[in-house]
Design an enzyme around this catalytic site. Structure first.
Site, mmCIF file in Angstrom:
data_model
loop_
_atom_site.group_PDB
_atom_site.id
_atom_site.type_symbol
_atom_site.label_atom_id
_atom_site.label_comp_id
_atom_site.label_asym_id
_atom_site.label_seq_id
_atom_site.Cartn_x
_atom_site.Cartn_y
_atom_site.Cartn_z
ATOM 1 N N GLU A 192 -5.127 -11.647 -0.978
ATOM 2 C CA GLU A 192 -5.912 -11.450 0.254
ATOM 3 C C GLU A 192 -7.411 -11.496 -0.032
ATOM 4 O O GLU A 192 -8.170 -10.654 0.447
ATOM 5 C CB GLU A 192 -5.548 -10.095 0.890
ATOM 6 N N GLU B 142 0.813 -1.225 0.000
ATOM 7 C CA GLU B 142 0.000 0.000 0.000
ATOM 8 C C GLU B 142 0.848 1.278 0.000
ATOM 9 O O GLU B 142 0.647 2.168 0.820
ATOM 10 C CB GLU B 142 -0.962 -0.033 1.202
HETATM 11 C C1 GLA Z 1 -4.215 -5.224 4.457
HETATM 12 C C2 GLA Z 1 -2.886 -5.910 4.781
HETATM 13 C C3 GLA Z 1 -3.052 -7.246 5.463
HETATM 14 C C4 GLA Z 1 -4.154 -7.264 6.510
HETATM 15 C C5 GLA Z 1 -5.413 -6.695 5.919
HETATM 16 C C6 GLA Z 1 -6.571 -6.750 6.872
HETATM 17 O O1 GLA Z 1 -4.806 -5.698 3.320
HETATM 18 O O2 GLA Z 1 -2.105 -6.098 3.633
HETATM 19 O O3 GLA Z 1 -1.844 -7.621 6.045
HETATM 20 O O4 GLA Z 1 -3.709 -6.603 7.651
HETATM 21 O O5 GLA Z 1 -5.152 -5.343 5.508
HETATM 22 O O6 GLA Z 1 -6.276 -6.203 8.096
#
Ligand code: GLA
Length: 359
Positions: free
Chosen positions: A260, A147
């Site tokens: 994710e 990010e």
């Molecule tokens: C982001 C991070 C993850 C996790 C998620 C949800 O996507 O990359 O490591 O912490 O948030 O909390």
């Protein structure tokens, strides 16, 4: 090395436990299927069993983040990460590393110290060298930075301790600060695949900002191999826009990992989906989005952000409004989304074989 390990992770003879349909379908399709896992939850036998059966890749959910690894400046605590590495080894699974630099989940001693950029840079270098180096033979891919971009910020880069508060010496130079981190990671583990991880599902502007940052890194010869697509979705996600964005990001020429994936549903107070029909809607979303990725030869891993609905970050994060976002329910039973993923992997297998036959 990567392909050898991929073969091992999908090989039912080398994998000591019985594989379930998802892991088998992924193995046939020649892709990896993963889950983010918590070392503490492995104490539960049902969780452990689900982790070993359904997935060919494990990724520590938090155990490799700074706040978990660095209780103090002098100490590295690898105990939680090592439990996950040992589990993966016993199950014939690969391990994906997450994450070396992120604006969140940093320990208080680090956030509160008034470091000079040169000192913070030395600290980040030492961290990457030590952590990536320790697992150089065990972790096949790393999210190096997470990010970095934020399309709502003035210069498109998220304010963070690594960029400009105080930063490691490249404040005001856009995504340049991450160059150093990719280079340090490459030096520590020359065979590991190095990824930038972010969520193009947030807005079209976020997706454009991701493409620009990666384009800059590539132009400068930064050692980046892949793009991680977080994909925290819900029933309002504009799937058609997201599928187009995935195809567009693939033109960068990097490997793509879905890192994710979860699809949050409105839930009742007991944590179950409020509407039964939402489970089918969730399955459709998983099907469409994963299909859009697997249609691209560069898409090599589909990973869920968790194992079962009883161990997801979404209910706490949404203050009980949303949850039930994963492939297995709270009793570890496969949900419609699980079957959707098996179906899409079977199609990918058939398509990849047909296109292989045709060439
Ligand atoms: C982001 C991070 C993850 C996790 C998620 C949800 O996507 O990359 O490591 O912490 O948030 O909390």
């Amino acid at each position: 090395m990567y392909h050898t390990s991929l073969a091992a992770a999908s090989d039912p003879i080398r994998a000591p436990r019985i594989c379930d349909r998802l892991r088998e379908a992924a193995g046939r399709a020649g892709v990896l299927v993963g889950a983010a896992i918590a070392s503490e939850a492995l104490a539960d036998a049902s969780y452990r069993d689900a982790v070993s059966r359904h997935f060919s890749v494990l990724q520590p959910e938090n155990a490799l983040k700074w706040a978990a690894l660095r209780p103090s400046r002098e100490v590295f605590d690898f105990s939680h990460a090592d439990v996950i590495l040992d589990t993966a080894r016993a199950n014939g699974q690969l391990v994906r590393g997450h994450v070396l630099a992120w604006h969140a989940y940093n320990p208080a001693w680090l956030r509160r110290s008034a470091f000079e950029p040169a000192e913070l840079s030395r600290l980040a270098h030492e961290h990457i060298d030590t952590v990536v180096g320790r697992y150089a033979d065990d972790i096949f891919a790393w999210d190096v930075v997470n990010e970095v971009v934020d399309e709502t910020c003035r210069d498109g880069i998220r304010a963070s301790m690594w960029y400009d508060r105080p930063g490691i010496g490249w404040a005001g130079h856009g995504a340049r600060y991450a160059d150093e981190m990719f280079r340090w990671a490459r030096a520590a583990a020359p065979n590991a695949r190095l990824f930038y991880n972010d969520d193009p599902s947030v807005t079209p502007e976020r997706s454009g900002a991701i493409a620009r940052a990666v384009g800059e890194w590539l132009d400068r010869g930064v050692p980046i191999d892949g793009l991680g697509l977080q994909l925290h979705l819900d029933l309002t996600t504009d799937r058609s826009r997201l599928c187009d964005a995935i195809a567009e990001l693939a033109t960068l020429g990097l490997e793509l990992h879905i890192t994710e994936l979860d699809v949050a549903l409105p839930i009742r107070s007991d944590g179950e989906a409020r509407e039964r029909g939402d489970l089918d809607r969730q399955a459709t979303i998983c099907y469409e989005v994963v299909r859009a990725c697997l249609a691209l030869p560069c898409c090599t891993l589909i990973q869920m952000w968790g194992v079962d609905d009883g161990h997801s970050w979404i209910p706490a994060f949404s203050r009980g409004a949303l949850g039930a976002p994963l492939l297995l329910d709270r009793a570890f039973r496969p949900k419609p989304a699980y079957d959707a993923l098996v179906a899409v992997l079977d199609i990918a297998d058939a398509e990849r074989r047909l296109s292989g036959d045709a060439t």
